[in-house]
Scaffold this motif. Structure first.
Motif, PDB file in Angstrom:
ATOM      1  N   THR A 196       1.048  -1.583   0.551  1.00  0.00           N
ATOM      2  CA  THR A 196      -0.364   0.269  -0.116  1.00  0.00           C
ATOM      3  C   THR A 196       1.066   1.405   0.532  1.00  0.00           C
ATOM      4  O   THR A 196       0.536   2.888  -0.260  1.00  0.00           O
ATOM      5  CB  THR A 196      -0.768   0.141   0.874  1.00  0.00           C
ATOM      6  OG1 THR A 196       0.025  -0.095   2.623  1.00  0.00           O
ATOM      7  CG2 THR A 196      -2.026  -1.112   1.643  1.00  0.00           C
ATOM      8  N   LEU A 237       3.189   1.820  -2.016  1.00  0.00           N
ATOM      9  CA  LEU A 237       3.284   2.694  -3.083  1.00  0.00           C
ATOM     10  C   LEU A 237       1.974   3.331  -3.692  1.00  0.00           C
ATOM     11  O   LEU A 237       0.948   2.615  -4.146  1.00  0.00           O
ATOM     12  CB  LEU A 237       4.387   1.593  -4.827  1.00  0.00           C
ATOM     13  CG  LEU A 237       5.458   1.266  -4.765  1.00  0.00           C
ATOM     14  CD1 LEU A 237       5.711   0.150  -5.135  1.00  0.00           C
ATOM     15  CD2 LEU A 237       6.014   2.752  -4.612  1.00  0.00           C
ATOM     16  N   ASN A 238       1.961   4.303  -4.826  1.00  0.00           N
ATOM     17  CA  ASN A 238       0.051   4.696  -5.928  1.00  0.00           C
ATOM     18  C   ASN A 238       0.330   3.701  -6.364  1.00  0.00           C
ATOM     19  O   ASN A 238       0.798   3.591  -7.456  1.00  0.00           O
ATOM     20  CB  ASN A 238       0.903   5.981  -6.120  1.00  0.00           C
ATOM     21  CG  ASN A 238      -0.434   6.692  -6.718  1.00  0.00           C
ATOM     22  OD1 ASN A 238      -1.097   6.653  -6.655  1.00  0.00           O
ATOM     23  ND2 ASN A 238      -0.372   8.601  -5.836  1.00  0.00           N
ATOM     24  N   PRO A 239      -1.248   3.711  -6.117  1.00  0.00           N
ATOM     25  CA  PRO A 239      -1.342   2.182  -7.720  1.00  0.00           C
ATOM     26  C   PRO A 239      -1.609   2.196  -9.001  1.00  0.00           C
ATOM     27  O   PRO A 239      -1.653   1.544  -9.750  1.00  0.00           O
ATOM     28  CB  PRO A 239      -2.975   1.993  -6.659  1.00  0.00           C
ATOM     29  CG  PRO A 239      -3.437   2.911  -5.804  1.00  0.00           C
ATOM     30  CD  PRO A 239      -1.674   3.522  -5.186  1.00  0.00           C
ATOM     31  N   VAL A 240      -1.531   3.704  -9.300  1.00  0.00           N
ATOM     32  CA  VAL A 240      -1.825   4.745 -10.318  1.00  0.00           C
ATOM     33  C   VAL A 240      -0.848   5.672 -11.326  1.00  0.00           C
ATOM     34  O   VAL A 240      -1.212   5.656 -12.398  1.00  0.00           O
ATOM     35  CB  VAL A 240      -3.524   5.817 -10.597  1.00  0.00           C
ATOM     36  CG1 VAL A 240      -4.162   4.417 -10.252  1.00  0.00           C
ATOM     37  CG2 VAL A 240      -2.906   6.177 -10.057  1.00  0.00           C
ATOM     38  N   TYR A 255       3.287  -0.871 -13.311  1.00  0.00           N
ATOM     39  CA  TYR A 255       2.087  -0.201 -11.640  1.00  0.00           C
ATOM     40  C   TYR A 255       2.339  -1.311 -11.241  1.00  0.00           C
ATOM     41  O   TYR A 255       2.774  -3.111 -11.184  1.00  0.00           O
ATOM     42  CB  TYR A 255       0.874  -0.316 -12.569  1.00  0.00           C
ATOM     43  CG  TYR A 255       0.387   0.706 -13.567  1.00  0.00           C
ATOM     44  CD1 TYR A 255       0.022   1.595 -12.866  1.00  0.00           C
ATOM     45  CD2 TYR A 255       0.380   0.844 -14.871  1.00  0.00           C
ATOM     46  CE1 TYR A 255      -0.222   3.622 -14.271  1.00  0.00           C
ATOM     47  CE2 TYR A 255       0.586   1.428 -15.645  1.00  0.00           C
ATOM     48  CZ  TYR A 255      -0.220   3.055 -15.015  1.00  0.00           C
ATOM     49  OH  TYR A 255      -0.624   3.687 -16.208  1.00  0.00           O
ATOM     50  N   HIS A 284       0.562  -3.048  -8.693  1.00  0.00           N
ATOM     51  CA  HIS A 284       0.130  -4.225  -8.806  1.00  0.00           C
ATOM     52  C   HIS A 284       0.901  -5.775  -9.456  1.00  0.00           C
ATOM     53  O   HIS A 284       0.059  -6.693  -9.859  1.00  0.00           O
ATOM     54  CB  HIS A 284      -1.390  -4.089  -8.870  1.00  0.00           C
ATOM     55  CG  HIS A 284      -2.098  -4.073 -10.407  1.00  0.00           C
ATOM     56  ND1 HIS A 284      -1.800  -2.411 -11.469  1.00  0.00           N
ATOM     57  CD2 HIS A 284      -2.449  -5.007 -11.487  1.00  0.00           C
ATOM     58  CE1 HIS A 284      -1.528  -2.524 -12.601  1.00  0.00           C
ATOM     59  NE2 HIS A 284      -2.553  -4.012 -12.944  1.00  0.00           N
ATOM     60  N   GLN A 285       1.464  -5.413 -10.957  1.00  0.00           N
ATOM     61  CA  GLN A 285       2.325  -5.591 -11.565  1.00  0.00           C
ATOM     62  C   GLN A 285       3.272  -6.693 -11.091  1.00  0.00           C
ATOM     63  O   GLN A 285       3.583  -6.716 -11.339  1.00  0.00           O
ATOM     64  CB  GLN A 285       2.650  -5.426 -13.115  1.00  0.00           C
ATOM     65  CG  GLN A 285       1.114  -5.638 -13.634  1.00  0.00           C
ATOM     66  CD  GLN A 285       1.457  -4.278 -14.785  1.00  0.00           C
ATOM     67  OE1 GLN A 285       2.059  -3.137 -14.826  1.00  0.00           O
ATOM     68  NE2 GLN A 285       0.436  -4.092 -15.566  1.00  0.00           N
TER      69      GLN A 285
END
Lengths: 303, 333
Positions: free
Chosen positions: B103, B105-108, B153, B155-156
């Motif tokens: 959490t 790191l900024n997801p977008v 990103y 999430h990857q």
């Protein structure tokens, strides 16, 4: 991405067919005979029967349904019983007024709603916050016709209040329609931004030494606006299908006014046409929202 | 040896909704971080170790407030520095790594851009130069295929890779001090070992001092030179790492050591410290550990023990510091 959108477009086809079926069925069971609506009440029985036959009103329900679909696919939504003109043409004539009003009030709601929401979130619990949230809540909760009448009364000497004379005629309806949308957007922006600002990655951004402004614009806003964009896309699609109340109060000859007059006159083909037009726009709006959503949020981007 | 950061008498309080009195989360804490060394800050959840670091960085939540003390860094008191000047130090000369790589790191925003941002801000690099430098640091922190990972990103990426991105972000400006707040707590054990090794290698290379906040004594043994033990918002013991593990003096630290799992004959129960951490608004009058302490006397309940030197800079906040070496083979205190 393109495949994802194509898939969503294909899924809408059964939705559209089902929707037309429901509308068609509902208007079919509504009391009132089209022939008597058209010809008034004093007609002889055999003449009525002949007219019904010539209009194919005696055909079975599904025959009429599929004929309607077939004609609709060719751009023919039938002929208005009352005005005796093609429904497609009537909607096409009314649409420019509705389009201008929808675009104006949407843009108004965005440029008011988003900045106000941001400022309220940043200055949480300040006077500015309470004031702007109050004004927003007022816009969201007051009935549109009431706001419209009050504004008409207040500005009747400065601005046109009825019909379309010039661009000035759009000012009041834009504010009336845009106010409630702006209120909704402002409140949504504020609550989303406040929630996003509590996230760990905001602390990370601050720990990097970014200024508060850059933390908001560079890191928080993009996350906070994802749900707002969805609401914006659906909102504009419903505005495009005509704001019935606002158009009626300000006597704007748009799609909304058309639908209201169709209801008053029991003009089934016209009513059916406007309702289907509305539904198609809302489905399209949802599609656009979906595409925008996956364009902004990499997490739901389909590879 | 000179200290890179000297925290003196730091106190931090928090406000809660509906309660008038502010809760004191950190109460008169002194911590010195020598140049180029790794200092551990140990204690259980809620003892104030994270709050101490956030206060120094000026990153306390809105309801938190520094009540007093100073944090001297390069001749300046960080606690009194205006925000604009503190921002020039944050992410540049002092940087932070957080616990939750999922959490933090900024997801977008792509991983690469989030690192490059610090370079553009502090080193004034343009986009292309910042990208090249970011790919370099990605390689250094052991991210495979750094060029492709630049555009990924969060999430990857896996948890381990995300924490490597965080470390890259923190180390890219070669800071004087790195504050690592439980950097390996959310990772599995093999990844934890890799991350700790990476931090040690980077430290050796750049001479960065590290403040390692953790509740894991294994991490302390692995990485730290000196250790501060905190309990209920206060430092209760300070020792170099060898002294701490051989003969820590405070009953609380002894309890922590005794509750480590060890190779003892089967069937023995693991030691645990009885009771729970006291409420911040209802601290015991005397020693804050006294209600849970096996050795507490009457005096401990009414009088607050000072932090005293028990030999060679080994500090302990106890009237009767333990003097026996720790029996690593046995059990109990």
């Amino acid at each position: 991405m393109v495949k994802h959108i194509a898939k969503r477009v294909i899924v809408t086809i059964p939705v559209l067919l089902g929707m037309v079926l429901v509308i068609f069925f509902m208007l079919n069971v509504v009391p009132g005979d089209p022939v008597t609506v058209m010809m008034r009440e004093h007609l002889k029985e055999d003449l009525i029967d002949r007219l019904r036959q010539s209009m194919h009103l005696d055909d079975p329900f599904f025959v009429r349904y599929f004929r309607y679909i077939w004609d609709a696919l060719h751009g023919d939504l039938g002929v208005s019983w009352k005005l005796n003109r093609p429904v497609t043409g009537l909607i096409a004539n009314a649409f420019p007024c509705t389009l201008k009003l929808a675009v104006a009030s949407s843009v108004f709601s965005w440029i008011m709603g988003i900045p106000v929401g941001i400022i309220s979130a940043v200055k949480k619990n300040s006077l500015v916050d309470h004031l702007s949230m109050g004004v927003s809540l007022f816009g969201v909760s007051m009935p549109i016709f009431w706001v419209a009448l009050i504004l008409q009364n207040m500005f009747k000497n400065v601005l046109p209040v009825s019909g379309i004379e010039s661009w000035k005629s759009y000012i009041l309806p834009t504010i009336v329609l845009g106010w409630s949308s702006a209120g909704r957007i402002a409140r949504l922006t504020r609550s989303n931004l406040l929630e996003v600002l509590r996230n760990d990655y905001i602390r990370t951004a601050r720990s990097k030494g970014l200024s508060p402004l850059r933390v908001i614009t560079g890191h928080a806003l993009k996350n906070a606006l994802i749900p707002v964009v969805t609401v914006m896309a659906i909102q504009i699609s419903s505005l495009l299908s005509g704001a019935a109340i606002t158009e009626s109060v300000f006597a704007i000859p748009g799609v909304g006014s058309l639908a209201v007059s169709a209801i008053k006159n029991r003009d089934m083909p016209l009513l059916q046409g406007t309702v289907i037009f509305t539904a198609v726009l809302i489905i399209a709006g949802n599609l656009v929202a979906d595409a925008l959503y996956s364009a902004i949020d990499p997490r739901i981007r389909v590879e | 040896m000179s200290n890179i950061l000297e925290i003196k008498n730091l106190s931090v309080s928090f406000a809660s909704d509906g309660i008038k009195e502010r809760a004191i989360a950190v109460n008169g804490v002194d911590i010195d971080i020598p140049q180029g060394r790794t200092v551990g800050l140990v204690g259980e959840s809620g003892c104030g170790k994270s709050v101490t670091s956030l206060a120094v960085m000026g990153l306390l939540a809105d309801n938190g407030r520094v009540e007093g003390g100073e944090a001297m860094f390069g001749g300046q008191d960080l606690l009194k520095l205006p925000d604009r000047e503190l921002r020039r130090i944050r992410g540049n000369r002092i940087s932070m790594i957080f616990q939750e790589p999922m959490t933090s790191l900024n997801p977008v925003i792509t991983a690469g851009k989030q690192v490059a941002e610090a370079l553009r801000l502090h080193a004034g690099l343009d986009a292309a130069a910042a990208k090249a430098r970011t790919i370099e640091i990605f390689e250094k922190v052991g991210i495979p295929e750094p060029e492709r990972r630049f555009g990924c990103y969060p999430h990857q990426l896996s948890g381990g890779l995300r924490q490597r991105v965080m470390i890259g972000m923190a180390m890219v400006m070669k800071p004087d001090l790195l504050i690592a707040d439980e950097p390996t707590t959310a990772l599995d054990v093999s990844i934890e070992a890799q991350i700790l090794r990476l931090m040690r290698d980077l430290q050796r290379e750049s001479g960065t001092s590290i403040l390692m906040i953790t509740h894991n004594l294994g991490v302390v043994a692995e990485l730290c030179d000196e250790v501060y033990v905190m309990y209920a918002g206060e430092v209760v013991e300070r020792a170099d790492v060898m002294t701490l593990f051989s003969q820590c003096a405070h009953p609380y630290t002894r309890g922590l050591m005794a509750s480590l799992p060890r190779m003892t004959p089967k069937g023995r129960r693991l030691y645990n410290i009885q009771g729970t951490v006291p409420n911040l608004r209802a601290m015991p009058a005397g020693c804050r550990f006294s209600p849970r302490c096996e050795f507490a006397r009457e005096r401990c309940k009414t009088e607050k023990p000072p932090l005293v030197d028990v030999g060679n800079g080994h500090l302990c906040r106890c009237f009767e510091p333990r003097t026996t070496p720790i029996a690593w083979g046995g059990d109990g205190l």
